[in-house]
Design an enzyme around this catalytic site. Structure first.
Site, PDB file in Angstrom:
ATOM      1  N   CYS A 175       2.382   6.160  -1.717  1.00  0.00           N
ATOM      2  CA  CYS A 175       1.209   5.642  -1.024  1.00  0.00           C
ATOM      3  C   CYS A 175      -0.061   5.945  -1.820  1.00  0.00           C
ATOM      4  O   CYS A 175      -0.267   5.377  -2.874  1.00  0.00           O
ATOM      5  CB  CYS A 175       1.151   6.209   0.393  1.00  0.00           C
ATOM      6  SG  CYS A 175      -0.108   5.465   1.413  1.00  0.00           S
ATOM      7  N   ASP A 231       5.221  -4.381   4.674  1.00  0.00           N
ATOM      8  CA  ASP A 231       4.048  -3.511   4.564  1.00  0.00           C
ATOM      9  C   ASP A 231       2.807  -4.335   4.894  1.00  0.00           C
ATOM     10  O   ASP A 231       2.407  -5.213   4.127  1.00  0.00           O
ATOM     11  CB  ASP A 231       3.959  -2.949   3.144  1.00  0.00           C
ATOM     12  CG  ASP A 231       2.922  -1.843   2.993  1.00  0.00           C
ATOM     13  OD1 ASP A 231       1.908  -1.880   3.721  1.00  0.00           O
ATOM     14  OD2 ASP A 231       3.122  -0.961   2.146  1.00  0.00           O
ATOM     15  N   HIS A 266       5.611  -0.010   5.246  1.00  0.00           N
ATOM     16  CA  HIS A 266       4.955   1.016   4.435  1.00  0.00           C
ATOM     17  C   HIS A 266       5.614   2.366   4.718  1.00  0.00           C
ATOM     18  O   HIS A 266       6.111   2.607   5.800  1.00  0.00           O
ATOM     19  CB  HIS A 266       3.469   1.063   4.804  1.00  0.00           C
ATOM     20  CG  HIS A 266       2.647   1.905   3.883  1.00  0.00           C
ATOM     21  ND1 HIS A 266       2.235   1.468   2.648  1.00  0.00           N
ATOM     22  CD2 HIS A 266       2.153   3.166   4.020  1.00  0.00           C
ATOM     23  CE1 HIS A 266       1.525   2.420   2.064  1.00  0.00           C
ATOM     24  NE2 HIS A 266       1.471   3.453   2.874  1.00  0.00           N
TER      25      HIS A 266
END
Length: 297
Positions: A175, A231, A266
């Site tokens: 991330c 995501d 995500h």
């Protein structure tokens, strides 16, 4: 970066435990901190969180001198292995908590000296925050890219003195750290990178003057991008832009690849969160190991 899949309310952190069942918000917060996870990442999915044992490893916290600051970092390596290749591990938004430490141990089990610096240490502690919005606004947004890249340089220097083989060094990040992985792959100081769902484009600022899309053509190390098709913060169109830029870039850029897991959101590798997708996470991990091996790390 998209963190909307995480909840700010930490009232019910562990499966089967709710505030109605007697756990106060304070008790729930203590439970998360006791497990070693960042409070802002709650609720914690303890039943899926992986804990890698430290047997056969040397692991723990160290201090790295960097830019006039004593930078804390968690490291793990195989006991008795001389000159192991080095993998820099770059944290999520939540800092070097239990999950990132476990990633280091997993890499150490695979034969690497893995080290994760606490990049926020000058500005504060991620563990002090219970709300993602405040963590982002009051801490993460105050950490400049230049500081992070300098800390990575210092970490490599420390690893060399600590017996690691920095001629065979790589970087991986998740991330927030996935974006940093792309940036550091343009430094010429690592042989390969693996970026897990890192943001690829955005507004330039004093803190973040450039983004991976702008640097795509300048990569000096090939990067494997592991991304989720679901995501909502990093659309497939953004991945396509990056692929097009890489195809027109340096030799390392052209060797870079993406794997898009169509059903994954995500943070699909974060095994302590509801976003975890076991099949994609395991597949991605095997691809990471293969990528490092195939690029001489």
């Amino acid at each position: 970066m998209d963190f909307r899949d995480a909840h700010n309310d930490v009232g019910a952190l562990l499966p089967g435990k709710s505030t109605e069942q007697g756990a106060s918000r304070r008790t729930a917060l203590q439970a998360v901190l006791g497990l070693g996870y960042a409070a802002a990442a709650a609720p914690i999915m303890a039943q899926t969180a992986i804990t890698t044992p430290g047997d056969g490893l040397e692991e723990g916290w160290v201090t790295i001198p960097s830019q006039g600051f004593d930078l804390p970092a968690y490291q793990a390596r195989p006991k008795g292995k001389k000159h192991p290749p080095v993998v820099l591990v770059v944290q999520e938004i939540f800092g070097v908590h239990a999950y990132i430490q476990d990633v280091c141990r997993r890499l150490a089990k695979a034969g690497y000296l893995a080290i994760a610096p606490e990049f926020y240490a000058r500005q504060g502690k991620a563990s002090d925050y219970t709300e993602i919005s405040k963590l982002q606004a009051e801490l993460v947004s105050k950490v400049p890219d230049a500081q992070v890249l300098g800390d990575l340089d210092a970490t490599l220097a420390w690893a060399a003195k600590a017996g690691g083989n920095t001629q065979k060094a790589a970087i991986t990040g998740f991330c927030w750290g996935g974006r940093i992985t792309w940036l550091y792959a343009a430094s010429g100081k690592v042989k390969a990178g693996v970026a897990w769902y890192g943001r690829l484009e955005g507004q330039a600022s004093a803190m973040t003057p450039t983004h991976p899309l702008a640097l795509a053509g300048q990569l000096k190390a090939p990067v494997l991008g592991l991304y989720g098709g679901q995501d909502t913060g990093i659309p497939v169109a953004s991945v396509a832009k990056m692929q097009e830029a890489l195809a027109q870039g340096s030799a390392a850029a052209k060797k870079s690849e993406f794997v898009l897991f169509p059903d994954a959101p995500h943070a699909f590798h974060a095994d302590y969160r509801a976003s975890y997708r076991e099949a994609a996470a395991r597949d991605g991990w095997q691809r990471l190991l293969q990528w490092l091996h195939s690029h001489g790390v």
